[in-house]
Design an enzyme around this catalytic site. Sequence first.
Site, PDB file in Angstrom:
ATOM      1  N   HIS A  56     -35.530  17.702  19.000  1.00  0.00           N
ATOM      2  CA  HIS A  56     -36.915  17.971  18.819  1.00  0.00           C
ATOM      3  C   HIS A  56     -37.980  16.944  19.262  1.00  0.00           C
ATOM      4  CE1 HIS A  56     -34.813  20.598  16.020  1.00  0.00           C
ATOM      5  NE2 HIS A  56     -34.122  19.584  15.369  1.00  0.00           N
ATOM      6  N   HIS A 218     -34.015  25.086  14.638  1.00  0.00           N
ATOM      7  CA  HIS A 218     -32.724  25.049  15.329  1.00  0.00           C
ATOM      8  C   HIS A 218     -32.105  26.192  15.513  1.00  0.00           C
ATOM      9  CE1 HIS A 218     -33.129  21.762  11.916  1.00  0.00           C
ATOM     10  NE2 HIS A 218     -32.585  21.028  12.937  1.00  0.00           N
TER      11      HIS A 218
END
Length: 330
Positions: A56, A218
């Site tokens: 991320h 995700h």
Amino acid sequence: MRMLINVPETVVADGLRGMAAAHSELVVDPENRLVVRRDAPVPGKVGLVSGGGSGHEPLHAGFVGPGMLSAACPGEIFTSPVPDQMVRAAAAVDSGAGVLFVVKNYTGDVLNFDMAAELAEDEGVQVARVLIDDDVAVADSTFTAGRRGTGATLFVEKIAGALAEEGAPLEQVESVARRVNDSSRSFGVALSSVTTPAKGTPTFDLPSGELELGIGIHGEPGRERRPMMTSGEIADFAVHAVLEDLRPSGPVLVLVNGMGATPLLELYGFNAEVQRVLSERGVSVARTLVGNYVTSLDMAGCSVTLCQVDEEMLRLWDAPVQTPALRWGR
């Protein structure tokens, strides 16, 4: 698999080694998976610690430095860091003023940070925790019970980090962090799937010409799939979803965030549409940040985060910050 890597097993460690070489102002430990500001612990200052699965970036390691996080704990790709990392991080940044854990609402993160808080407190570190749960797309998802934590994490880390830099006590830093989270909402859109190094192929099937509204960072499912929409149509949908839940009565911070594979030109164009929708809805914009900040590896797409701010929150947002990913005012 077209990735700029050696082998999937060393992706995180290799990235941390490269970060260490690029940022001498940080202490980066690839083996123990820690990133700490070099001057920690700062006397009299509350330590801010966050973390989560890698993939991320720049969240969270890219937000370590004066005015933001004291330390970050990178997990494996899309996998929570372990309690030992968090305990080490808390010990490294604790000056006696206490430590605030900033935790995104994903089951693994919540369980491990809770355990780490108990272990750190057993070692004499005062710990407070703030849960980030700003995503309005779905009530529950594959990784969570309750709303997912996404773009508001940046707002919380910046604003609470600025207050901690001023020497405020732990109770005040925790309070402003909670206020920022409670005042923030996000919505994400995927234009393509995400490919993890371990799998080497897309993690979900998104046919050509379709997009997913409300995607998670995700790759968790969102609200619905639709045929490809224009930037303006996506902004209409995403901003509407956020405003229906937030209903701001004052000025907002705006984060137009890329998911990793969307060019900045497109993000700025999307921001123009977001600003249009906010203007049409009578929402005043205090500040805007555009770029890749809370990503999902190679996913194409974007997210919108709004945070209603008061004078104190806006002052703390504008306060100096010096991290690999955010730098202003110094």
